[in-house]
Design an enzyme around this catalytic site. Structure first.
Site, mmCIF file in Angstrom:
data_model
loop_
_atom_site.group_PDB
_atom_site.id
_atom_site.type_symbol
_atom_site.label_atom_id
_atom_site.label_comp_id
_atom_site.label_asym_id
_atom_site.label_seq_id
_atom_site.Cartn_x
_atom_site.Cartn_y
_atom_site.Cartn_z
ATOM 1 N N LYS A 154 8.095 21.177 -28.869
ATOM 2 C CA LYS A 154 7.945 22.222 -29.892
ATOM 3 C C LYS A 154 6.669 23.050 -29.693
ATOM 4 O O LYS A 154 6.721 24.274 -29.658
ATOM 5 C CB LYS A 154 7.946 21.576 -31.293
ATOM 6 C CG LYS A 154 9.309 20.989 -31.675
ATOM 7 C CD LYS A 154 9.288 20.305 -33.009
ATOM 8 C CE LYS A 154 8.602 18.973 -33.030
ATOM 9 N NZ LYS A 154 9.236 17.906 -32.238
ATOM 10 N N ILE A 155 5.530 22.367 -29.542
ATOM 11 C CA ILE A 155 4.257 23.099 -29.451
ATOM 12 C C ILE A 155 4.109 23.773 -28.084
ATOM 13 O O ILE A 155 3.706 24.944 -27.989
ATOM 14 C CB ILE A 155 3.065 22.143 -29.734
ATOM 15 C CG1 ILE A 155 3.147 21.633 -31.181
ATOM 16 C CG2 ILE A 155 1.733 22.841 -29.478
ATOM 17 C CD1 ILE A 155 2.166 20.518 -31.519
ATOM 18 N N PRO A 206 3.048 13.951 -25.451
ATOM 19 C CA PRO A 206 2.517 12.885 -26.313
ATOM 20 C C PRO A 206 1.674 11.897 -25.518
ATOM 21 O O PRO A 206 1.767 11.858 -24.284
ATOM 22 C CB PRO A 206 3.793 12.193 -26.833
ATOM 23 C CG PRO A 206 4.829 12.473 -25.814
ATOM 24 C CD PRO A 206 4.484 13.784 -25.160
ATOM 25 N N ARG A 234 -3.711 14.949 -27.317
ATOM 26 C CA ARG A 234 -4.363 13.683 -27.671
ATOM 27 C C ARG A 234 -5.485 13.432 -26.669
ATOM 28 O O ARG A 234 -5.315 13.650 -25.461
ATOM 29 C CB ARG A 234 -3.376 12.512 -27.633
ATOM 30 C CG ARG A 234 -2.459 12.416 -28.834
ATOM 31 C CD ARG A 234 -3.205 12.048 -30.128
ATOM 32 N NE ARG A 234 -2.344 12.022 -31.299
ATOM 33 C CZ ARG A 234 -2.155 13.045 -32.149
ATOM 34 N NH1 ARG A 234 -2.776 14.198 -31.940
ATOM 35 N NH2 ARG A 234 -1.377 12.915 -33.201
ATOM 36 N N ASP A 258 -9.582 20.111 -28.375
ATOM 37 C CA ASP A 258 -9.506 19.925 -29.832
ATOM 38 C C ASP A 258 -9.419 18.434 -30.144
ATOM 39 O O ASP A 258 -9.448 18.047 -31.304
ATOM 40 C CB ASP A 258 -8.273 20.655 -30.389
ATOM 41 C CG ASP A 258 -8.215 20.579 -31.909
ATOM 42 O OD1 ASP A 258 -9.226 20.963 -32.544
ATOM 43 O OD2 ASP A 258 -7.199 20.113 -32.463
ATOM 44 N N GLU A 263 -12.649 10.123 -30.402
ATOM 45 C CA GLU A 263 -12.870 10.982 -31.571
ATOM 46 C C GLU A 263 -12.898 10.223 -32.894
ATOM 47 O O GLU A 263 -13.455 10.720 -33.878
ATOM 48 C CB GLU A 263 -11.810 12.095 -31.631
ATOM 49 C CG GLU A 263 -10.411 11.625 -31.969
ATOM 50 C CD GLU A 263 -9.409 12.778 -32.068
ATOM 51 O OE1 GLU A 263 -9.324 13.573 -31.128
ATOM 52 O OE2 GLU A 263 -8.730 12.859 -33.108
ATOM 53 N N HIS A 295 -10.462 18.388 -33.829
ATOM 54 C CA HIS A 295 -9.072 18.111 -34.225
ATOM 55 C C HIS A 295 -8.650 19.007 -35.398
ATOM 56 O O HIS A 295 -8.185 18.520 -36.438
ATOM 57 C CB HIS A 295 -8.898 16.625 -34.571
ATOM 58 C CG HIS A 295 -7.501 16.139 -34.349
ATOM 59 N ND1 HIS A 295 -7.208 14.923 -33.793
ATOM 60 C CD2 HIS A 295 -6.291 16.707 -34.612
ATOM 61 C CE1 HIS A 295 -5.896 14.750 -33.730
ATOM 62 N NE2 HIS A 295 -5.317 15.832 -34.226
HETATM 63 P P1 NAD Z 1 7.380 17.267 -29.043
HETATM 64 O O1 NAD Z 1 7.912 15.875 -29.153
HETATM 65 O O2 NAD Z 1 8.192 18.392 -29.602
HETATM 66 O O3 NAD Z 1 7.097 17.611 -27.508
HETATM 67 C C1 NAD Z 1 6.508 16.715 -26.614
HETATM 68 C C2 NAD Z 1 7.099 17.006 -25.231
HETATM 69 O O4 NAD Z 1 6.446 16.140 -24.297
HETATM 70 C C3 NAD Z 1 8.611 16.722 -25.146
HETATM 71 O O5 NAD Z 1 9.280 17.835 -24.594
HETATM 72 C C4 NAD Z 1 8.690 15.506 -24.249
HETATM 73 O O6 NAD Z 1 9.861 15.482 -23.436
HETATM 74 C C5 NAD Z 1 7.444 15.703 -23.390
HETATM 75 N N1 NAD Z 1 7.059 14.490 -22.676
HETATM 76 C C6 NAD Z 1 7.333 13.199 -22.962
HETATM 77 N N2 NAD Z 1 6.855 12.397 -22.007
HETATM 78 C C7 NAD Z 1 6.256 13.203 -21.097
HETATM 79 C C8 NAD Z 1 5.595 12.951 -19.875
HETATM 80 N N3 NAD Z 1 5.447 11.716 -19.396
HETATM 81 N N4 NAD Z 1 5.102 14.014 -19.195
HETATM 82 C C9 NAD Z 1 5.270 15.281 -19.665
HETATM 83 N N5 NAD Z 1 5.903 15.564 -20.802
HETATM 84 C C10 NAD Z 1 6.398 14.548 -21.512
HETATM 85 O O7 NAD Z 1 5.938 17.212 -29.679
HETATM 86 P P2 NAD Z 1 5.079 18.438 -30.240
HETATM 87 O O8 NAD Z 1 5.351 18.624 -31.692
HETATM 88 O O9 NAD Z 1 5.214 19.597 -29.317
HETATM 89 O O10 NAD Z 1 3.602 17.829 -30.121
HETATM 90 C C11 NAD Z 1 2.989 17.626 -28.862
HETATM 91 C C12 NAD Z 1 1.728 16.796 -29.066
HETATM 92 O O11 NAD Z 1 0.759 17.575 -29.781
HETATM 93 C C13 NAD Z 1 1.927 15.558 -29.940
HETATM 94 O O12 NAD Z 1 2.273 14.442 -29.148
HETATM 95 C C14 NAD Z 1 0.596 15.358 -30.597
HETATM 96 O O13 NAD Z 1 -0.107 14.359 -29.881
HETATM 97 C C15 NAD Z 1 -0.115 16.697 -30.443
HETATM 98 N N6 NAD Z 1 -0.509 17.288 -31.723
HETATM 99 C C16 NAD Z 1 -1.810 17.660 -31.891
HETATM 100 C C17 NAD Z 1 -2.217 18.245 -33.081
HETATM 101 C C18 NAD Z 1 -3.644 18.727 -33.314
HETATM 102 O O14 NAD Z 1 -4.005 19.047 -34.453
HETATM 103 N N7 NAD Z 1 -4.481 18.829 -32.298
HETATM 104 C C19 NAD Z 1 -1.285 18.425 -34.107
HETATM 105 C C20 NAD Z 1 0.042 18.050 -33.894
HETATM 106 C C21 NAD Z 1 0.424 17.477 -32.699
#
Ligand code: NAD
Length: 335
Positions: A154-155, A206, A234, A258, A263, A295
């Site tokens: 998603k992100i 993740p 992360r 971030d 942290e 963060h």
């Molecule tokens: P998401 O589940 O929609 O996307 C994660 C993507 O990573 C998926 O497409 C998945 O297939 C892929 N993935 C899984 N294993 C992998 C690997 N070994 N190598 C490469 N890609 C792989 O998650 P999202 O909502 O896009 O969030 C992504 C990350 O952002 C979260 O895991 C979270 O840790 C982080 N996050 C940070 C904040 C912040 O405030 N800084 C806030 C929300 C989320």
């Protein structure tokens, strides 16, 4: 339902209270983080609500379960900080907020790219001191640069969409190919090629065992000299000591974080009157080409509203015995 809400700041209380329409749940807000020591506060509550920097290890989960807690409602998407095996053994239900605003984090990643490139963090201070010299502030056009997105969920997909708007070439690495990214012209490549070709690498996967220290000495050796590394995902995706070496050698030309490996001892608190003991973190702050935020990528009004509303809906689903789409299925999770 009576819910012990741990680790709350004023903004958590404001958004959760607004989402708890008609006072349907009895929310009791506690400022301390959830730890083994503070778990005593959960006595008499069937539900606990926690955040990314709460301690959710086996001991703490055991302690809250012993006090009668059956539901753990996370106010986060990530759940890498939860001991899933322990939660399963204790028969705890684990709910999360899988998607609140991918725009919040993606836009913050892009804000970091723009700030580092155009040295906004340095220009801000210079101008306030009456220094209008431009030396040292030279940037580059984003148009035409190659950006490698690691994790195109998603992100990652929204980040790709925004950078597509800047005219960047998009490379991606993921275990699945996202059709939305393919539609933008993203080319999926293996990690070594992504590292070797990208001017900017942004991490959006993740934290799982396979991605722990994904960016270490070996990855850095493969990178394009002077590249920009952005991590809004992360902290433990990055081996901070290896990245510090990469900054010293110049392979990493810019670093935007971030999130940070250690942290938990720093972020979300005002430590401005204390001596920070983490020398690895303090070293990072000495580089002019490093930008760190604590963060805050998720921290937009839309995201906080969404987190609060989803958390309340999750708790209601549990209370009413309805299947909750945001329940973590222990059988599906690889840990
Ligand atoms: P998401 O589940 O929609 O996307 C994660 C993507 O990573 C998926 O497409 C998945 O297939 C892929 N993935 C899984 N294993 C992998 C690997 N070994 N190598 C490469 N890609 C792989 O998650 P999202 O909502 O896009 O969030 C992504 C990350 O952002 C979260 O895991 C979270 O840790 C982080 N996050 C940070 C904040 C912040 O405030 N800084 C806030 C929300 C989320």
């Amino acid at each position: 339902m009576k819910v012990a809400v741990f680790n709350t700041k004023s903004y958590d209380r404001t958004f959760l209270t607004a989402a708890n329409v008609g006072g349907q749940h009895e929310l009791v807000f506690f400022e301390p983080h959830l730890t083994l020591e503070t778990s005593v506060l959960a006595a008499g509550f069937p539900a606990v609500c926690a955040f990314v920097n709460d301690c959710l290890d086996a001991k703490t989960l055991g302690a809250i379960a012993e006090k009668g807690v059956r539901l753990l409602a996370l106010r986060s998407a990530g759940f890498n900080h939860v001991d899933l095996a322990a939660a399963k053994d204790l028969d705890l239900t684990l709910l999360r907020v899988p998607a609140y605003s991918p725009y919040s984090v993606a836009e913050h990643a892009v804000a970091m790219i723009l700030s580092l490139n155009r040295k906004i963090h340095r220009a801000y201070n210079r101008v306030r001191e009456g220094n209008f010299a431009l030396d040292g502030l030279l940037g580059f056009d984003l148009h035409g640069k190659t950006v490698g997105i690691v994790g195109t969920g998603k992100i990652g997909a929204i980040t790709a969409q925004i950078l597509h708007g800047f005219g960047c070439r998009l490379l991606g690495y993921d275990v699945f190919q996202n059709p939305d990214c393919l539609a933008l012209g993203m080319e999926y490549v293996a990690l070594p090629e992504l590292f070797a070709t990208s001017d900017i690498v942004s991490l959006h996967c993740p934290l799982i065992p396979e991605t722990y220290h994904l960016i270490g000495a070996e990855a850095i050796e493969q990178m394009k000299p002077g590249m920009m590394l952005i991590n809004t995902s992360r902290g433990q995706l990055i081996d901070t000591k290896a990245v510090t070496k990469g900054l010293k050698s110049g392979i990493i030309g810019y670093l935007g974080l971030d999130v940070y490996e250690q942290e938990t001892d720093l972020f979300f608190e005002d430590l401005s009157n204390q001596v920070i003991q983490d020398d690895v973190f303090q070293r990072l702050l000495t580089f002019p080409n490093v930008l760190i935020t604590g963060h805050q990528a998720f921290f937009t009004e839309e995201a906080l509203k969404n987190i609060a509303e989803t958390t309340i809906a999750n708790i209601t689903d549990f209370e009413q015995g309805r299947p909750c789409p945001n329940q973590i299925d222990f059988a599906q999770v690889k840990k």
